[in-house]
Scaffold this motif. Sequence first.
Motif, PDB file in Angstrom:
ATOM      1  N   GLY D 159       0.803  -1.223   0.000  1.00  0.00           N
ATOM      2  CA  GLY D 159       0.000   0.000   0.000  1.00  0.00           C
ATOM      3  C   GLY D 159       0.831   1.267   0.000  1.00  0.00           C
ATOM      4  N   LEU D 160       2.065   1.167  -0.482  1.00  0.00           N
ATOM      5  CA  LEU D 160       2.969   2.316  -0.387  1.00  0.00           C
ATOM      6  C   LEU D 160       3.158   3.070  -1.700  1.00  0.00           C
ATOM      7  CD1 LEU D 160       5.761   0.794   1.887  1.00  0.00           C
ATOM      8  CD2 LEU D 160       4.355   2.813   2.410  1.00  0.00           C
ATOM      9  N   LEU D 161       2.768   2.474  -2.818  1.00  0.00           N
ATOM     10  CA  LEU D 161       3.135   3.047  -4.112  1.00  0.00           C
ATOM     11  C   LEU D 161       2.120   4.053  -4.643  1.00  0.00           C
ATOM     12  CD1 LEU D 161       5.148   2.868  -6.532  1.00  0.00           C
ATOM     13  CD2 LEU D 161       3.577   1.212  -7.542  1.00  0.00           C
ATOM     14  N   ALA D 162       2.596   5.263  -4.901  1.00  0.00           N
ATOM     15  CA  ALA D 162       1.767   6.224  -5.633  1.00  0.00           C
ATOM     16  C   ALA D 162       2.247   6.262  -7.083  1.00  0.00           C
ATOM     17  CB  ALA D 162       1.835   7.604  -4.986  1.00  0.00           C
ATOM     18  N   LYS D 163       3.444   6.756  -7.307  1.00  0.00           N
ATOM     19  CA  LYS D 163       3.959   6.703  -8.672  1.00  0.00           C
ATOM     20  C   LYS D 163       5.474   6.542  -8.658  1.00  0.00           C
ATOM     21  CE  LYS D 163       4.312  11.692  -9.551  1.00  0.00           C
ATOM     22  NZ  LYS D 163       3.776  12.836 -10.302  1.00  0.00           N
ATOM     23  N   ALA D 164       6.006   6.057  -9.757  1.00  0.00           N
ATOM     24  CA  ALA D 164       7.430   5.726  -9.806  1.00  0.00           C
ATOM     25  C   ALA D 164       8.034   6.228 -11.105  1.00  0.00           C
ATOM     26  CB  ALA D 164       7.612   4.211  -9.690  1.00  0.00           C
ATOM     27  N   ARG D 165       9.207   6.834 -10.980  1.00  0.00           N
ATOM     28  CA  ARG D 165       9.936   7.342 -12.144  1.00  0.00           C
ATOM     29  C   ARG D 165      11.334   6.741 -12.109  1.00  0.00           C
ATOM     30  NH1 ARG D 165       5.415   7.881 -13.033  1.00  0.00           N
ATOM     31  NH2 ARG D 165       4.185   9.795 -13.183  1.00  0.00           N
ATOM     32  N   VAL D 204       1.827  -5.934 -17.552  1.00  0.00           N
ATOM     33  CA  VAL D 204       1.687  -6.943 -16.494  1.00  0.00           C
ATOM     34  C   VAL D 204       0.673  -6.458 -15.449  1.00  0.00           C
ATOM     35  CG1 VAL D 204       2.885  -8.232 -14.686  1.00  0.00           C
ATOM     36  CG2 VAL D 204       4.067  -7.693 -16.831  1.00  0.00           C
ATOM     37  N   ASP D 205       0.797  -5.197 -15.062  1.00  0.00           N
ATOM     38  CA  ASP D 205      -0.096  -4.618 -14.050  1.00  0.00           C
ATOM     39  C   ASP D 205      -0.465  -3.211 -14.501  1.00  0.00           C
ATOM     40  OD1 ASP D 205      -1.349  -3.410 -11.906  1.00  0.00           O
ATOM     41  OD2 ASP D 205       0.030  -4.228 -10.404  1.00  0.00           O
ATOM     42  N   SER D 206      -1.647  -3.102 -15.055  1.00  0.00           N
ATOM     43  CA  SER D 206      -2.045  -1.836 -15.676  1.00  0.00           C
ATOM     44  C   SER D 206      -2.250  -0.726 -14.657  1.00  0.00           C
ATOM     45  CB  SER D 206      -3.318  -2.028 -16.505  1.00  0.00           C
ATOM     46  OG  SER D 206      -4.373  -2.432 -15.641  1.00  0.00           O
ATOM     47  N   SER D 207      -2.270  -1.072 -13.380  1.00  0.00           N
ATOM     48  CA  SER D 207      -2.500  -0.040 -12.365  1.00  0.00           C
ATOM     49  C   SER D 207      -1.238   0.728 -12.006  1.00  0.00           C
ATOM     50  CB  SER D 207      -3.068  -0.687 -11.094  1.00  0.00           C
ATOM     51  OG  SER D 207      -2.039  -1.325 -10.364  1.00  0.00           O
ATOM     52  N   LEU D 208      -0.085   0.275 -12.494  1.00  0.00           N
ATOM     53  CA  LEU D 208       1.176   0.935 -12.106  1.00  0.00           C
ATOM     54  C   LEU D 208       1.310   2.297 -12.780  1.00  0.00           C
ATOM     55  CD1 LEU D 208       3.652  -2.116 -12.373  1.00  0.00           C
ATOM     56  CD2 LEU D 208       2.659  -1.144 -10.280  1.00  0.00           C
ATOM     57  N   ASP D 209       1.590   3.321 -11.986  1.00  0.00           N
ATOM     58  CA  ASP D 209       1.905   4.654 -12.525  1.00  0.00           C
ATOM     59  C   ASP D 209       3.424   4.742 -12.623  1.00  0.00           C
ATOM     60  OD1 ASP D 209       2.323   7.286 -13.163  1.00  0.00           O
ATOM     61  OD2 ASP D 209       0.999   8.100 -11.601  1.00  0.00           O
ATOM     62  N   VAL D 210       3.933   4.416 -13.781  1.00  0.00           N
ATOM     63  CA  VAL D 210       5.379   4.281 -13.919  1.00  0.00           C
ATOM     64  C   VAL D 210       5.866   4.902 -15.231  1.00  0.00           C
ATOM     65  CG1 VAL D 210       5.006   1.935 -14.858  1.00  0.00           C
ATOM     66  CG2 VAL D 210       7.281   2.597 -14.022  1.00  0.00           C
ATOM     67  N   TYR D 226      17.780   3.311 -11.174  1.00  0.00           N
ATOM     68  CA  TYR D 226      17.612   4.307 -10.104  1.00  0.00           C
ATOM     69  C   TYR D 226      16.145   4.720 -10.100  1.00  0.00           C
ATOM     70  CZ  TYR D 226      22.474   5.300  -8.790  1.00  0.00           C
ATOM     71  OH  TYR D 226      23.739   5.226  -8.278  1.00  0.00           O
ATOM     72  N   TRP D 227      15.529   4.691  -8.948  1.00  0.00           N
ATOM     73  CA  TRP D 227      14.105   5.033  -8.872  1.00  0.00           C
ATOM     74  C   TRP D 227      13.821   6.190  -7.921  1.00  0.00           C
ATOM     75  CZ3 TRP D 227      10.390   3.197 -12.052  1.00  0.00           C
ATOM     76  CH2 TRP D 227      10.720   2.084 -12.824  1.00  0.00           C
ATOM     77  N   THR D 228      12.916   7.045  -8.384  1.00  0.00           N
ATOM     78  CA  THR D 228      12.325   8.095  -7.549  1.00  0.00           C
ATOM     79  C   THR D 228      10.850   7.733  -7.411  1.00  0.00           C
ATOM     80  OG1 THR D 228      13.845   9.749  -8.433  1.00  0.00           O
ATOM     81  CG2 THR D 228      11.813  10.549  -7.397  1.00  0.00           C
ATOM     82  N   VAL D 229      10.449   7.386  -6.209  1.00  0.00           N
ATOM     83  CA  VAL D 229       9.086   6.907  -5.997  1.00  0.00           C
ATOM     84  C   VAL D 229       8.332   7.878  -5.095  1.00  0.00           C
ATOM     85  CG1 VAL D 229       7.689   5.070  -4.944  1.00  0.00           C
ATOM     86  CG2 VAL D 229       9.702   4.488  -6.330  1.00  0.00           C
TER      87      VAL D 229
END
Lengths: 357, 357, 357, 357
Positions: D159-165, D204-210, D226-229
């Motif tokens: 329950g931690l993910l909002a968006k990932a770059r 794979v998971d259409s809900s990911l904001d990536v 390298y990720w900025t989440v």
Amino acid sequence: MPKKIRVAVNGYGVIGKRVADAVRVQQDMELVGVSDVISDYRIKTAVTLGISVYASTTEGSAQMDAAGLPVAGGLHQLLDKVDVVVDCTPAKIGAGNLERYREHGVKAIFQGGEKHELTGHSFVAHANYATALGRETTRVVSCNTTATVRTLTALKDAGLLAKARGVLIRRATDPWESDHSGIMNTIVPEGRIPSHQGPDAQSVDSSLDVVTMAAKGSHTQNHMHYWTVELSRTADREEVLDALRAESRIALVRRADGIVALNSTIELMRDLGRPRGDMYEVALWEDILTVQGNELFYTYTVDNQAVVIPENIDAIRALAGTVTNAAESIRRTNDALGVRQDFTTVPENTRTGSVGT
Amino acid sequence: MPKKIRVAVNGYGVIGKRVADAVRVQQDMELVGVSDVISDYRIKTAVTLGISVYASTTEGSAQMDAAGLPVAGGLHQLLDKVDVVVDCTPAKIGAGNLERYREHGVKAIFQGGEKHELTGHSFVAHANYATALGRETTRVVSCNTTATVRTLTALKDAGLLAKARGVLIRRATDPWESDHSGIMNTIVPEGRIPSHQGPDAQSVDSSLDVVTMAAKGSHTQNHMHYWTVELSRTADREEVLDALRAESRIALVRRADGIVALNSTIELMRDLGRPRGDMYEVALWEDILTVQGNELFYTYTVDNQAVVIPENIDAIRALAGTVTNAAESIRRTNDALGVRQDFTTVPENTRTGSVGT
Amino acid sequence: MPKKIRVAVNGYGVIGKRVADAVRVQQDMELVGVSDVISDYRIKTAVTLGISVYASTTEGSAQMDAAGLPVAGGLHQLLDKVDVVVDCTPAKIGAGNLERYREHGVKAIFQGGEKHELTGHSFVAHANYATALGRETTRVVSCNTTATVRTLTALKDAGLLAKARGVLIRRATDPWESDHSGIMNTIVPEGRIPSHQGPDAQSVDSSLDVVTMAAKGSHTQNHMHYWTVELSRTADREEVLDALRAESRIALVRRADGIVALNSTIELMRDLGRPRGDMYEVALWEDILTVQGNELFYTYTVDNQAVVIPENIDAIRALAGTVTNAAESIRRTNDALGVRQDFTTVPENTRTGSVGT
Amino acid sequence: MPKKIRVAVNGYGVIGKRVADAVRVQQDMELVGVSDVISDYRIKTAVTLGISVYASTTEGSAQMDAAGLPVAGGLHQLLDKVDVVVDCTPAKIGAGNLERYREHGVKAIFQGGEKHELTGHSFVAHANYATALGRETTRVVSCNTTATVRTLTALKDAGLLAKARGVLIRRATDPWESDHSGIMNTIVPEGRIPSHQGPDAQSVDSSLDVVTMAAKGSHTQNHMHYWTVELSRTADREEVLDALRAESRIALVRRADGIVALNSTIELMRDLGRPRGDMYEVALWEDILTVQGNELFYTYTVDNQAVVIPENIDAIRALAGTVTNAAESIRRTNDALGVRQDFTTVPENTRTGSVGT
């Protein structure tokens, strides 16, 4: 004042753009234009530098137009205006151009990617300028072969050369290449011994007893050669160095001066303000060279992008026939390009006062 | 059943960990433990693999404790339990350990980073196993020298060798090194000719007429050697290949099999399931090797991390004196490590049915 | 005509030699001399170029004498003759020089290897020229930070910047380094996030909301930055590009022009005849830059050896106080160095006739 | 005892040979054979390892015969004997094979080089094993996408993910490639943002904001991300680490353990005795990961050759329908392959006595 030799460069790539630069600084030559098929930054730069650009193909012409490049005409129009064309198109392409050059009555110089048979003459200035005089065509041999012939003929001229066995570690691809051309974290040996450079050197001087072995290393600039030479007689180190010093396009370098690797010479050329950081000379390590009885061992590095440039300039004069003396052509070329035999000896008349612009 | 030789490895680095692995798969040896001063992933892995870890220094012991490593004791305690110690500490460090080993009455093997004078004996199994029998110490020569001696003594044994001149392109640093040890996009020549490997080969066999020139290349694994050999007489290709085949630690490889570069052999070793992807053999290109009259030219690649491992194993037996026959020790070592003379010949009795676990 | 600013460069390394070059082409500056401790090819080249060389230490002076270098004096003598010194000594060394500069009443510029606290002022021309006016000292921030501040303040000036998160892939070592400084076939991440460049950018403009992550890549020249920027509002692509075009030291480049990688820009600079192949501009890919709602993504490459050179020149004027207007100093510097905002647009008045020398 | 799943591998390259190895160590699977068109060392090794080799084409069959390889039959014969085929042919080739697999009634797994549309299902075990159950086909996404989905779904599950770059620095070519595939001394950015991995993760998971940005680096093995989440809420470091630990194929590594770069993990895998030195886990640096408010920053490395292997094994079970529970399949795969979540924690019951063979 004699008429300048009018020169075209066909193929504005790694070699072609350097030949163009070099022609422009010769007092007795005029660069009429360059021709190519590309329309990207490489040819746009030619325009920025004030060089007239011609299109080698109709398709190339259309793309240049689309890219906003001012096209001065087609290759055939360029050929109508020149005395000599230097063909710097990719290996094996040049052969197909020869007939075209002949139709225009233009003398032609090819590069080492073409076969000796194309021209029947392979060129290194110090070795055989005289036999190229007035010819219709010649072929400037490749960077590795040029360096091989320069050094071995220097030894031969001094009566020191019996036979030479060389190992050539080549750069893998050119520094500008960005994809699908490099090797990574490996060495790739050539598939056969002798590698082609030995026989190629003999296409310039058939008397050379030379065998080469070659491999590609994981770096992008400069070749490195290691030689085991059987001398015709016992000699000492100074005698050998003097023989090498007699060839004006060999520069002696020293680890003691901090020149300890291929990339040292690259930095040094940039420091000296050389255009594109080019080194026209073979840089041979004076303090590594060793003589044991009648055996000589040495190593040098070759700027694969630049070492053949002075030879191309001399070849232009040889074909044009305007300078019949090899030494005179070599002197003019060297002066114009700033060729040196020593990079680190401080000039006698060094200014020691403060300097401004 | 005879008592196993009890072995310690001092220094669990690139060579030490491989010697430890190799000792563990010998039927006539027991790895009592390894000793080191580090406490990071490298030594933690030893514990994971079930190896007893000792601390070479008091400080190292404290750091191992702090890192949660089970320390079996100090180096001196390890030395009390073994017959032979293989010193794989960094170059020049080993020399300082000799006295310590002597105090414990333990026979000692050093690596090529130490000087020949430290032990008075330098070792390559095929060349001089016999003279190491029962000695207190010996020194397994470096990877480059081991490969040089293997190949040249194979030629010498066949009566073919007159003199040999080699160019060695070394890997620049080990694959695990992450910082401040590499070279980038260059080649760095050694400062002098001959490079040290020639004289080092003579420390094993003083009769070898060998000169080497060496440079570091921009890659991290495997050396590449090019040799120009003057044969004692005219020979043909097959005769030379047969001479090389007589040395069980030379494997002939072929470009025709897709083995075209240093990294081909690395991939091949991984494919074959070799531990750590190690190649114990000198991989010599059969289809590049060339004979011209009494001159022989060839190239091979050497896994700098692994090539000395079988020699270390043989040296253990030689010092321990348990196997007096060189061929017998070599056979045991080769069998245990899976040494091969050909990597791609498909086995006779190949299964062609379906296979499961 | 106003008096020229008299400048010394202390430390003739990668940055120092470029600062010296750049000072020499400014109309309002005079390079009085450079000072260093080395005596190899690097400083010999300075002499060849006609630059007065001073010795920073007594030992250095003796070695220069021994190497045949004409030494113009000691550093203290050089300091007596100048208004501003640019300290380009290795990181952390500069701090120890500050007192010396003060004693001579000379204004001093340090590089990004020193801490902000040393000078209390960190400099990027477009961001804060005004606050450096007349100061005794300032510090030109590092190559990565300079590029970061140039691009982010361009967005900020246009009112577009909310926050920025960057990933910086640095070159591993300088092209001239030959040993024990490189990394090979790996990437080495910095040990902490944020990496130091983010806070360093804030030392120039504390209002920037910026976080950086950094790693070293296996190449020797040019850094590459990737940015994820939250815009203060939804914007379109052209608006963002216009904001970037307002900073004269950002050049837009295009894959469509064949500029497809770091090494494309290096080749381009050589083709353009730039001294040492230097690129003073941040080269930002116009056709990769993407805007999605209020998010902006882009990538650029930075010549780590050259990008800070124009900033050093502006800093000299700022400390000297001779030019009070930032835009005027920037214009002078840009003109003298040939700074461009587009490398491939063909000039309007392109010559299309044949060209000679 | 239930019947084993009969598996074929079509394409014995970088991925195919690893899938074959992995199938062979599963208790519930049988490798019936592999099929390819090559006849060099790569396929010869398969024979040496006791694997039945089939020919994918008539021409390939003839060449295998000529090379002395025992050919077990044609691909169609292999397909007659299996339940599932894993297609590991080069990118874009697999698509053409689908019809063939259907004709034989064989279920088929494709790799990430094929498009999602080919199968209508893209697979990462932890994310969507259930939806692949009993399907005719699925597609295991590429190495970069697999790592992306593993890490982001771990955050999402908590329950931690909002968006990932993300910024992805890819290896340039595979370690075995010897020519015309590498890049040298540069970084090559992908031509567009977002790069394809972001949308691929959404397949794979259409809900990911990536959103992803990618470039090729000058190294041959392992990618670095390298990720900025943006987190859905403020969280602390331990909470984030716990979320990551819940995914069994992420291993936490530490600089404090000496794991400081991509090549550290490669050495570590070799030290651990992993076949081919493979790392199936995403190795994420625990001591670099940073949380600032609701922002999370981290970096990890991915073994591009191995990370998808466990997913392929799970996909076989999912299509075969023999194990309906994702966790059970993952457990079996992990156990058989020795997947770990920590590489350096010393086992509890460490032996401290001396060890032999």
